[in-house]
Design a protein around this motif. Structure first.
Motif, short mmCIF file in Angstrom:
data_model
loop_
_atom_site.label_atom_id
_atom_site.label_comp_id
_atom_site.label_asym_id
_atom_site.label_seq_id
_atom_site.Cartn_x
_atom_site.Cartn_y
_atom_site.Cartn_z
N ASN A 49 1.23 -4.69 4.77
CA ASN A 49 0.76 -5.16 6.03
C ASN A 49 1.00 -6.44 6.40
O ASN A 49 0.71 -7.58 5.47
N VAL B 193 6.93 8.71 -1.02
CA VAL B 193 6.02 7.81 -0.67
C VAL B 193 6.59 6.94 0.16
O VAL B 193 7.56 6.31 -0.20
N MET C 133 7.50 -1.01 6.61
CA MET C 133 7.40 0.14 6.00
C MET C 133 8.71 0.37 5.18
O MET C 133 9.76 0.27 5.67
N ARG D 166 5.88 2.88 1.21
CA ARG D 166 5.41 1.63 0.73
C ARG D 166 5.39 0.90 2.11
O ARG D 166 6.22 0.49 2.72
N LEU E 269 3.11 10.74 4.06
CA LEU E 269 2.67 10.15 5.20
C LEU E 269 2.98 11.09 6.34
O LEU E 269 4.16 11.57 6.56
N ARG E 270 1.96 11.65 6.88
CA ARG E 270 2.13 12.51 8.11
C ARG E 270 2.96 13.75 7.78
O ARG E 270 3.75 14.30 8.62
N ILE F 239 0.92 -1.19 -0.14
CA ILE F 239 0.02 -0.09 -0.02
C ILE F 239 0.92 1.15 -0.04
O ILE F 239 1.83 1.54 0.99
N ASP F 240 0.62 1.96 -0.99
CA ASP F 240 1.56 3.17 -0.87
C ASP F 240 1.04 4.48 -0.29
O ASP F 240 -0.18 4.69 -0.32
N ARG F 241 1.59 5.30 0.53
CA ARG F 241 1.06 6.17 1.50
C ARG F 241 2.13 7.49 1.10
O ARG F 241 2.82 7.62 1.69
N ILE G 236 8.61 10.25 6.78
CA ILE G 236 7.23 10.29 7.58
C ILE G 236 7.71 11.34 8.62
O ILE G 236 8.39 11.55 9.29
#
Lengths: 114, 114
Positions: free
Chosen positions: A27, A22, A44, A24, A16-17, A11-13, A52
């Motif tokens: 989970n 990005v 992560m 990755r 983040l914060r 899942i690419d985020r 982050i």
């Protein structure tokens, strides 16, 4: 329950914060599989130049365990470096952030405990 | 807070949960440092021939994340094999066990969530 490495979906985020680039996330376990005990259990991947952003925890808390590479980190505002095998714990009321200023990807396990 | 790899002290746990041999645990964080969120956060080294006996969880739950080597595992009674990168989650009311039947040491991260 078992989750195989090859079953974990990426899942690419982005940002983040409030961070750059990005992150990755793979989970290990989905939030609904963690029976209310944890909100996140993921590998992560932080590519060079990515970060982050600094953020607080509470009422949850987070464990980072460094698997590969090196990250600059801020542990409740204090700057440090995380290397493979190091752990960072961000308790309720504390903040943290990480940034990859190296030229190699970094990888850590993150567990957010509810 | 930060715990460096080289600051982690080894604790030998013989016949853990009725298992064979000695499991060497390196606490990433001491239980009192986990602010009531978790009871254990440790790297567990399982030498060839050693095992952690089958035991239930509840009200706590445990995450295993395989770092090195291979372990036979029992996931709520079902036999399987854990390889590096695999995760096992033992929720409240479930059981687990692991045994190293290989000729190389195995290493996993264990987090017992309160």
């Amino acid at each position: 329950m078992i989750r195989r490495k090859e079953q974990m979906t990426a899942i690419d985020r982005p940002n983040l914060r409030g961070g750059d680039g990005v992150i990755r996330a793979y989970n290990l376990l989905e939030p609904q599989e963690l029976c209310g005990k944890a909100n996140l259990c993921a590998i992560m991947t932080v590519e060079p130049g990515c970060s982050i952003g600094e953020h607080p925890h509470g009422p949850d808390a987070e464990i980072y365990y460094m698997l590969e590479g090196t990250l600059e980190a801020w542990d409740d505002g204090e700057k440090t470096v995380l290397n493979p095998g190091d752990a960072m714990f961000t308790a309720q009321g504390k903040t943290h952030a990480v940034r990859n200023t190296s030229d190699k990807p970094a990888k850590m396990l993150a567990v957010v405990i509810a």
